[in-house]
Design a protein around this motif. Structure first.
Motif, PDB file in Angstrom:
ATOM      1  N   GLY A  76       0.809  -1.211   0.000  1.00  0.00           N
ATOM      2  CA  GLY A  76       0.000   0.000   0.000  1.00  0.00           C
ATOM      3  C   GLY A  76       0.848   1.270   0.000  1.00  0.00           C
ATOM      4  O   GLY A  76       2.037   1.267  -0.332  1.00  0.00           O
ATOM      5  N   GLU A  77       0.199   2.363   0.406  1.00  0.00           N
ATOM      6  CA  GLU A  77       0.864   3.678   0.460  1.00  0.00           C
ATOM      7  C   GLU A  77       1.624   3.819   1.775  1.00  0.00           C
ATOM      8  O   GLU A  77       1.122   3.444   2.838  1.00  0.00           O
ATOM      9  N   LYS A  78       2.844   4.347   1.671  1.00  0.00           N
ATOM     10  CA  LYS A  78       3.632   4.636   2.866  1.00  0.00           C
ATOM     11  C   LYS A  78       3.689   6.140   3.086  1.00  0.00           C
ATOM     12  O   LYS A  78       3.915   6.891   2.136  1.00  0.00           O
ATOM     13  N   MET A  79       3.498   6.555   4.336  1.00  0.00           N
ATOM     14  CA  MET A  79       3.532   7.973   4.684  1.00  0.00           C
ATOM     15  C   MET A  79       4.511   8.172   5.836  1.00  0.00           C
ATOM     16  O   MET A  79       4.341   7.584   6.892  1.00  0.00           O
ATOM     17  N   VAL A  80       5.526   8.990   5.587  1.00  0.00           N
ATOM     18  CA  VAL A  80       6.511   9.257   6.630  1.00  0.00           C
ATOM     19  C   VAL A  80       5.892  10.176   7.674  1.00  0.00           C
ATOM     20  O   VAL A  80       5.348  11.234   7.344  1.00  0.00           O
ATOM     21  N   LEU A  81       5.980   9.773   8.930  1.00  0.00           N
ATOM     22  CA  LEU A  81       5.405  10.554  10.023  1.00  0.00           C
ATOM     23  C   LEU A  81       6.292  11.753  10.319  1.00  0.00           C
ATOM     24  O   LEU A  81       7.477  11.619  10.608  1.00  0.00           O
ATOM     25  N   GLY A  82       5.688  12.940  10.231  1.00  0.00           N
ATOM     26  CA  GLY A  82       6.395  14.172  10.559  1.00  0.00           C
ATOM     27  C   GLY A  82       5.663  14.913  11.654  1.00  0.00           C
ATOM     28  O   GLY A  82       5.517  14.418  12.773  1.00  0.00           O
ATOM     29  N   GLU A  83       5.172  16.113  11.332  1.00  0.00           N
ATOM     30  CA  GLU A  83       4.387  16.871  12.297  1.00  0.00           C
ATOM     31  C   GLU A  83       3.056  16.170  12.552  1.00  0.00           C
ATOM     32  O   GLU A  83       2.464  15.562  11.652  1.00  0.00           O
ATOM     33  N   LEU A  84       2.565  16.262  13.784  1.00  0.00           N
ATOM     34  CA  LEU A  84       1.353  15.545  14.155  1.00  0.00           C
ATOM     35  C   LEU A  84       0.083  16.202  13.638  1.00  0.00           C
ATOM     36  O   LEU A  84      -0.915  15.519  13.394  1.00  0.00           O
ATOM     37  N   ALA A  85       0.100  17.520  13.461  1.00  0.00           N
ATOM     38  CA  ALA A  85      -1.115  18.205  12.997  1.00  0.00           C
ATOM     39  C   ALA A  85      -1.539  17.722  11.608  1.00  0.00           C
ATOM     40  O   ALA A  85      -2.728  17.421  11.387  1.00  0.00           O
ATOM     41  N   PRO A  86      -0.642  17.614  10.604  1.00  0.00           N
ATOM     42  CA  PRO A  86      -1.045  17.079   9.299  1.00  0.00           C
ATOM     43  C   PRO A  86      -1.526  15.631   9.387  1.00  0.00           C
ATOM     44  O   PRO A  86      -2.445  15.236   8.665  1.00  0.00           O
ATOM     45  N   LEU A  87      -0.890  14.837  10.249  1.00  0.00           N
ATOM     46  CA  LEU A  87      -1.350  13.463  10.424  1.00  0.00           C
ATOM     47  C   LEU A  87      -2.781  13.442  10.932  1.00  0.00           C
ATOM     48  O   LEU A  87      -3.618  12.662  10.434  1.00  0.00           O
ATOM     49  N   LEU A  88      -3.085  14.287  11.918  1.00  0.00           N
ATOM     50  CA  LEU A  88      -4.434  14.328  12.462  1.00  0.00           C
ATOM     51  C   LEU A  88      -5.448  14.716  11.387  1.00  0.00           C
ATOM     52  O   LEU A  88      -6.521  14.106  11.272  1.00  0.00           O
ATOM     53  N   ALA A  89      -5.121  15.730  10.590  1.00  0.00           N
ATOM     54  CA  ALA A  89      -6.025  16.156   9.516  1.00  0.00           C
ATOM     55  C   ALA A  89      -6.278  15.016   8.535  1.00  0.00           C
ATOM     56  O   ALA A  89      -7.411  14.811   8.071  1.00  0.00           O
ATOM     57  N   PHE A  90      -5.227  14.273   8.210  1.00  0.00           N
ATOM     58  CA  PHE A  90      -5.379  13.131   7.296  1.00  0.00           C
ATOM     59  C   PHE A  90      -6.278  12.063   7.905  1.00  0.00           C
ATOM     60  O   PHE A  90      -7.188  11.541   7.249  1.00  0.00           O
ATOM     61  N   LEU A  91      -6.044  11.720   9.155  1.00  0.00           N
ATOM     62  CA  LEU A  91      -6.830  10.670   9.797  1.00  0.00           C
ATOM     63  C   LEU A  91      -8.294  11.060   9.952  1.00  0.00           C
ATOM     64  O   LEU A  91      -9.186  10.209   9.880  1.00  0.00           O
ATOM     65  N   GLN A  92      -8.539  12.337  10.181  1.00  0.00           N
ATOM     66  CA  GLN A  92      -9.914  12.796  10.329  1.00  0.00           C
ATOM     67  C   GLN A  92     -10.687  12.742   9.019  1.00  0.00           C
ATOM     68  O   GLN A  92     -11.912  12.608   9.016  1.00  0.00           O
ATOM     69  N   ALA A  93      -9.970  12.817   7.899  1.00  0.00           N
ATOM     70  CA  ALA A  93     -10.632  12.906   6.600  1.00  0.00           C
ATOM     71  C   ALA A  93     -10.680  11.591   5.836  1.00  0.00           C
ATOM     72  O   ALA A  93     -11.560  11.379   5.018  1.00  0.00           O
ATOM     73  N   THR A  94      -9.738  10.680   6.074  1.00  0.00           N
ATOM     74  CA  THR A  94      -9.610   9.499   5.222  1.00  0.00           C
ATOM     75  C   THR A  94     -10.599   8.402   5.589  1.00  0.00           C
ATOM     76  O   THR A  94     -10.998   8.260   6.740  1.00  0.00           O
ATOM     77  N   ASP A  95     -10.977   7.636   4.553  1.00  0.00           N
ATOM     78  CA  ASP A  95     -11.777   6.432   4.750  1.00  0.00           C
ATOM     79  C   ASP A  95     -10.940   5.174   4.549  1.00  0.00           C
ATOM     80  O   ASP A  95     -11.469   4.064   4.599  1.00  0.00           O
ATOM     81  N   LYS A  96      -9.643   5.344   4.317  1.00  0.00           N
ATOM     82  CA  LYS A  96      -8.766   4.207   4.076  1.00  0.00           C
ATOM     83  C   LYS A  96      -8.424   3.497   5.389  1.00  0.00           C
ATOM     84  O   LYS A  96      -8.541   4.061   6.472  1.00  0.00           O
ATOM     85  N   ARG A  97      -7.987   2.229   5.227  1.00  0.00           N
ATOM     86  CA  ARG A  97      -7.531   1.475   6.395  1.00  0.00           C
ATOM     87  C   ARG A  97      -6.098   1.915   6.702  1.00  0.00           C
ATOM     88  O   ARG A  97      -5.181   1.706   5.904  1.00  0.00           O
ATOM     89  N   VAL A  98      -5.914   2.513   7.880  1.00  0.00           N
ATOM     90  CA  VAL A  98      -4.641   3.134   8.223  1.00  0.00           C
ATOM     91  C   VAL A  98      -4.026   2.437   9.431  1.00  0.00           C
ATOM     92  O   VAL A  98      -4.707   2.162  10.419  1.00  0.00           O
ATOM     93  N   VAL A  99      -2.730   2.172   9.322  1.00  0.00           N
ATOM     94  CA  VAL A  99      -1.938   1.710  10.466  1.00  0.00           C
ATOM     95  C   VAL A  99      -0.872   2.760  10.755  1.00  0.00           C
ATOM     96  O   VAL A  99      -0.139   3.169   9.852  1.00  0.00           O
ATOM     97  N   VAL A 100      -0.813   3.204  12.004  1.00  0.00           N
ATOM     98  CA  VAL A 100       0.230   4.139  12.443  1.00  0.00           C
ATOM     99  C   VAL A 100       1.218   3.353  13.295  1.00  0.00           C
ATOM    100  O   VAL A 100       0.844   2.755  14.306  1.00  0.00           O
ATOM    101  N   LEU A 101       2.475   3.338  12.856  1.00  0.00           N
ATOM    102  CA  LEU A 101       3.524   2.618  13.572  1.00  0.00           C
ATOM    103  C   LEU A 101       4.185   3.525  14.589  1.00  0.00           C
ATOM    104  O   LEU A 101       4.469   4.694  14.303  1.00  0.00           O
TER     105      LEU A 101
END
Length: 405
Positions: A48-73
């Motif tokens: 699948g898609e890999k997303m490098v974790l950086g600032e937490l605010a963009p991650l939160l915005a992504f998680l709030q909007a996405t319908d994809k199955r997401v795993v945060v390591l």
């Protein structure tokens, strides 16, 4: 709003080998894998898609909007100084499923063969250091997550400045990596020790110079270095500390600290508190520094100033003791009144009737309720084969507070 479950998985020290079958199954079905680059590199075959974790605010915005199955390591236990706190605070808890793993701190203690159930755990990554140092010096054992700014060397310098050198130090670097390294040293050794940016510092109390010889309260007067025995004597000191009603983590201003006897005994009673000994007289300061070193009063900070100067930069106090005012009593009380917390107390020791009168008048002017206790102390004094009582000057202990009658 997206309602898919978000999986927060602690990757563990051993990498993929440390993950449960259930965690690996969740990762295998994920559409997006989020994590630090070193975490993502452990899954080279992820489709699948890999997303490098950086600032937490963009991650939160992504998680709030996405319908994809997401795993945060994350590393270790995500709820232990990890991403879990941030996500639990900002997302509905029912959206999160958390897989805990062995924390790096737990792993480090296992590798150095040291029990960890009696340790305190701190992270100064991206945080200020002052409060952490206060907690370290009150602890027997501490484990600290450092960063590129708040380094082990900087922690060591702060501890040395506070007279808290009595630790064995373990610097644990690159845990779980081929470059993993454990170095045992001293606090002073940390000042020059080169290290990886990925490190954990473990401090274990090894010694405490001379402190065990002295009681928490009731230190003999002769133990304090002083000028012409000008300090708060044992019996008066005991009553003064009782009137201050000290608790574990309060902020105390000791104004006109003199030789520091009140600050030193107060520091024993509030090990997680912050104490500020305000003194400017150069003759007193010499003895004050000697006493702070002798009694290892690590949570007492000397402020060299004539009060009310020097008070502006201090945190608001819960308790204020005024042992000497240098002719500025009214000004000091006015400044204290502006800064004292709502449930705070002021205690003043007065030797003369003039000081007693000025104190009561100034405190009543500012709306304080007042109690005055007069302490008359007489001690036995040997005279040939007889003993006589020798009277000391009376001391007036003034306690002031605000509140309902």
């Amino acid at each position: 709003m997206a309602r898919n479950t978000i999986y927060l998985i602690g990757a563990g020290i051993a990498g993929c080998e440390g993950l449960s079958d259930k965690a690996l199954e969740v990762i295998g079905h994920a559409e997006v894998l989020v994590g630090r680059q070193r975490h993502l590199d452990r899954f080279p075959d992820f489709a699948g898609e890999k997303m490098v974790l950086g600032e937490l605010a963009p991650l939160l915005a992504f998680l709030q909007a996405t319908d994809k199955r997401v795993v945060v390591l994350a590393t270790g236990d995500p709820n232990f100084f990890g991403t879990g706190r941030f996500l639990l605070r900002n997302l509905p808890k029912e959206r999160l499923e958390i897989f805990a793993n062995v924390t790096s701190m737990q792993y480090a203690f296992a590798r150095i063969k040291e029990p960890w159930d009696d340790a305190i755990f701190l992270s100064i990554q991206g945080r200020g250091m002052a409060r952490s140092i206060d907690k370290i010096i009150a602890a027997e054992k501490a484990c600290i997550l450092t960063d590129a700014v708040n380094t082990p060397a900087l922690i060591a310098r702060e501890l040395i400045d506070r007279g808290a050198e009595g630790y064995d130090a373990w610097l644990c670097e690159d845990l779980g990596m081929p470059t993993e390294k454990f170095t045992r040293t001293t606090i002073k050794g940390l000042l020059t020790l080169q290290h990886s940016e990925l490190n954990i510092l473990i401090l274990v109390r090894a010694w405490e110079p001379t402190l065990t010889r002295y009681p928490l309260i009731g230190v003999d007067d002769d133990e304090f270095a002083s000028m012409k025995k000008h300090f708060t004597h044992q019996e008066v000191r005991a009553v003064t500390l009782a009137k201050l009603k000290l608790q574990n983590d309060l902020v105390l201003w000791d104004i006109g600290a003199g030789s520091g006897s009140v600050s030193i005994e107060a520091s024993n009673l509030i090990p997680n508190g912050k104490l500020f000994a305000i003194e400017k007289n150069s003759q007193y300061i010499t003895f004050l520094k000697q006493n702070l070193d002798k009694f290892c009063a690590r949570n007492v900070k000397l402020v060299e100033a004539y009060a009310p100067e020097g008070l502006d930069d201090l945190p608001d106090p819960d308790r204020v003791f005024i042992g000497g005012a240098g002719g500025n009593l009214e000004e000091i009380i006015e400044q204290v009144d502006r800064r004292l917390k709502g449930d705070g107390l002021i205690v003043i020791n007065a030797v003369t009737l003039d000081t007693l009168t000025k104190s009561v008048e100034a405190l009543e002017y500012h709306g304080y309720q007042i109690e005055v206790v007069c302490i008359n102390v007489s001690r036995t004094k040997p005279l040939t084969e007889f003993k006589l009582f020798e009277a000391h000057n009376p001391v007036y202990v003034i306690t002031a507070w605000k509140g309902a009658e």
